[in-house]
Design a protein around this motif. Structure first.
Motif, mmCIF file in Angstrom:
data_model
loop_
_atom_site.group_PDB
_atom_site.id
_atom_site.type_symbol
_atom_site.label_atom_id
_atom_site.label_comp_id
_atom_site.label_asym_id
_atom_site.label_seq_id
_atom_site.Cartn_x
_atom_site.Cartn_y
_atom_site.Cartn_z
ATOM 1 N N VAL A 59 -10.603 3.571 18.005
ATOM 2 C CA VAL A 59 -11.312 4.752 18.471
ATOM 3 C C VAL A 59 -11.084 5.876 17.466
ATOM 4 C CG1 VAL A 59 -11.183 4.137 20.915
ATOM 5 C CG2 VAL A 59 -9.390 5.549 19.929
ATOM 6 N N LYS A 60 -12.085 6.717 17.350
ATOM 7 C CA LYS A 60 -11.991 7.928 16.546
ATOM 8 C C LYS A 60 -11.622 9.060 17.508
ATOM 9 C CE LYS A 60 -15.942 8.970 14.947
ATOM 10 N NZ LYS A 60 -17.187 9.227 14.224
ATOM 11 N N TYR A 61 -10.779 10.002 17.047
ATOM 12 C CA TYR A 61 -10.397 11.066 17.972
ATOM 13 C C TYR A 61 -10.258 12.412 17.289
ATOM 14 C CZ TYR A 61 -5.467 11.247 16.495
ATOM 15 O OH TYR A 61 -4.310 11.421 15.792
ATOM 16 N N GLU A 62 -10.284 13.441 18.126
ATOM 17 C CA GLU A 62 -9.983 14.803 17.694
ATOM 18 C C GLU A 62 -9.228 15.485 18.823
ATOM 19 O OE1 GLU A 62 -12.017 18.833 15.853
ATOM 20 O OE2 GLU A 62 -13.322 17.231 16.553
ATOM 21 N N MET A 63 -8.198 16.237 18.456
ATOM 22 C CA MET A 63 -7.423 17.024 19.412
ATOM 23 C C MET A 63 -7.363 18.456 18.892
ATOM 24 S SD MET A 63 -4.384 14.239 20.170
ATOM 25 C CE MET A 63 -3.796 14.885 21.736
ATOM 26 N N VAL A 64 -7.771 19.411 19.745
ATOM 27 C CA VAL A 64 -7.826 20.815 19.364
ATOM 28 C C VAL A 64 -7.086 21.623 20.428
ATOM 29 C CG1 VAL A 64 -9.354 22.752 18.817
ATOM 30 C CG2 VAL A 64 -10.070 20.424 18.273
ATOM 31 N N ALA A 65 -6.241 22.573 19.979
ATOM 32 C CA ALA A 65 -5.432 23.352 20.923
ATOM 33 C C ALA A 65 -5.518 24.845 20.629
ATOM 34 C CB ALA A 65 -3.978 22.894 20.862
ATOM 35 N N TRP A 66 -5.514 25.635 21.725
ATOM 36 C CA TRP A 66 -5.549 27.087 21.671
ATOM 37 C C TRP A 66 -4.353 27.639 22.432
ATOM 38 C CZ3 TRP A 66 -9.604 23.887 22.502
ATOM 39 C CH2 TRP A 66 -10.715 24.025 21.682
ATOM 40 N N ARG A 67 -3.708 28.645 21.869
ATOM 41 C CA ARG A 67 -2.629 29.323 22.600
ATOM 42 C C ARG A 67 -3.208 29.918 23.884
ATOM 43 N NH1 ARG A 67 -2.052 30.694 17.257
ATOM 44 N NH2 ARG A 67 -0.093 30.024 16.318
ATOM 45 N N HIS A 68 -2.417 29.913 24.951
ATOM 46 C CA HIS A 68 -2.879 30.559 26.186
ATOM 47 C C HIS A 68 -3.203 32.024 25.893
ATOM 48 C CE1 HIS A 68 -0.891 27.299 28.797
ATOM 49 N NE2 HIS A 68 -2.197 27.132 28.797
ATOM 50 N N GLY A 69 -4.340 32.456 26.382
ATOM 51 C CA GLY A 69 -4.799 33.816 26.134
ATOM 52 C C GLY A 69 -5.641 33.948 24.879
ATOM 53 N N GLU A 70 -5.740 32.872 24.079
ATOM 54 C CA GLU A 70 -6.528 32.908 22.844
ATOM 55 C C GLU A 70 -7.624 31.837 22.845
ATOM 56 O OE1 GLU A 70 -3.936 32.652 19.450
ATOM 57 O OE2 GLU A 70 -2.820 34.454 20.006
ATOM 58 N N GLU A 71 -8.054 31.424 24.026
ATOM 59 C CA GLU A 71 -9.047 30.342 24.118
ATOM 60 C C GLU A 71 -10.389 30.700 23.480
ATOM 61 O OE1 GLU A 71 -6.017 29.568 27.324
ATOM 62 O OE2 GLU A 71 -7.072 31.346 26.620
ATOM 63 N N ASP A 72 -10.698 31.998 23.341
ATOM 64 C CA ASP A 72 -11.951 32.417 22.703
ATOM 65 C C ASP A 72 -11.794 32.641 21.204
ATOM 66 O OD1 ASP A 72 -13.353 32.342 25.110
ATOM 67 O OD2 ASP A 72 -12.876 34.436 25.580
ATOM 68 N N MET A 73 -10.611 32.370 20.681
ATOM 69 C CA MET A 73 -10.339 32.579 19.261
ATOM 70 C C MET A 73 -10.272 31.222 18.547
ATOM 71 S SD MET A 73 -7.452 35.522 19.866
ATOM 72 C CE MET A 73 -7.170 35.886 18.157
ATOM 73 N N ASP A 74 -9.944 31.249 17.273
ATOM 74 C CA ASP A 74 -9.760 30.006 16.527
ATOM 75 C C ASP A 74 -8.570 29.240 17.085
ATOM 76 O OD1 ASP A 74 -11.868 30.491 14.789
ATOM 77 O OD2 ASP A 74 -10.588 31.461 13.287
ATOM 78 N N PRO A 75 -8.656 27.909 17.125
ATOM 79 C CA PRO A 75 -7.517 27.125 17.610
ATOM 80 C C PRO A 75 -6.340 27.218 16.636
ATOM 81 C CG PRO A 75 -9.234 25.683 16.766
ATOM 82 C CD PRO A 75 -9.787 27.068 16.732
#
Length: 186
Positions: A59-75
């Motif tokens: 399988v091909k995958y991608e995992m992207v994470a954002w700091r809490h409170g920064e979900e509208d910003m760059d991960p």
């Protein structure tokens, strides 16, 4: 059983809101924890991978994470890679890269019905190793990597990872750890 063996259970879209990253924070010059929200996509099966007599499915995958409170910003974390299954040897592989200039090929043993998969990697290992750019090698040298994905009885997917780094800034090794539990959204 699917050609994906233990990787079949990954396929889909996942989200988790209880992530914790423990790492060195350069701006604050301290070791601290960051909580995060994460999205993960596992797509498969990919076309069969054949190396001579070797056949792998994945399988091909991608995992992207954002700091809490920064979900509208760059991960703060973005990772792309493949999970591969070689049924004849019982090996699972995780090969991925992060834009910091770090690439890891980690592997481990599994059975078609494994509910927990562990991947390990060490620099210089001829099978499961890791490489990094010159800057990281001088300032945050990766010494080892281990990650475990576990499929829980409630249908969630948990993972933990440990990237051991020799940090120039603090003059010692540090365990940069991450863990999260994700639930399937598609």
């Amino acid at each position: 059983m699917s050609v994906l063996g233990p990787l079949e259970q990954f396929v889909g879209k996942w989200e988790g809101n209880v992530g914790v990253d423990s790492s060195y924070h350069n701006k604050e010059d301290e070791i601290a924890k960051t909580t995060y929200f994460e999205k993960a996509w596992f797509e498969g099966p990919i076309p069969i991978v054949e190396n001579g007599q070797q056949s792998m499915h994945g399988v091909k995958y991608e995992m992207v994470a954002w700091r809490h409170g920064e979900e509208d910003m760059d991960p703060f974390h973005d990772e792309v890679g493949y999970l591969l299954w070689e049924e004849t040897t019982g090996q699972v592989l995780r090969n991925f890269a992060v834009p910091r200039g770090l690439a890891i090929l980690a592997g481990g043993d599994a059975t078609p019905d494994s509910r927990s998969l562990t991947f390990t990697s060490t620099p210089g290992d001829p099978c499961y190793g890791l490489v990094q750019n010159k800057y990281l090698l001088r300032r945050a040298e990766a010494k080892s990597f281990e990650s475990t994905f576990t499929f829980n009885d409630d249908g969630t997917l948990s993972y933990k990872s440990d990237l051991v780094l020799k940090l120039e800034q603090i003059g010692k090794e540090l365990h940069h750890t991450d863990f999260n539990t994700l639930h399937r959204v598609d």
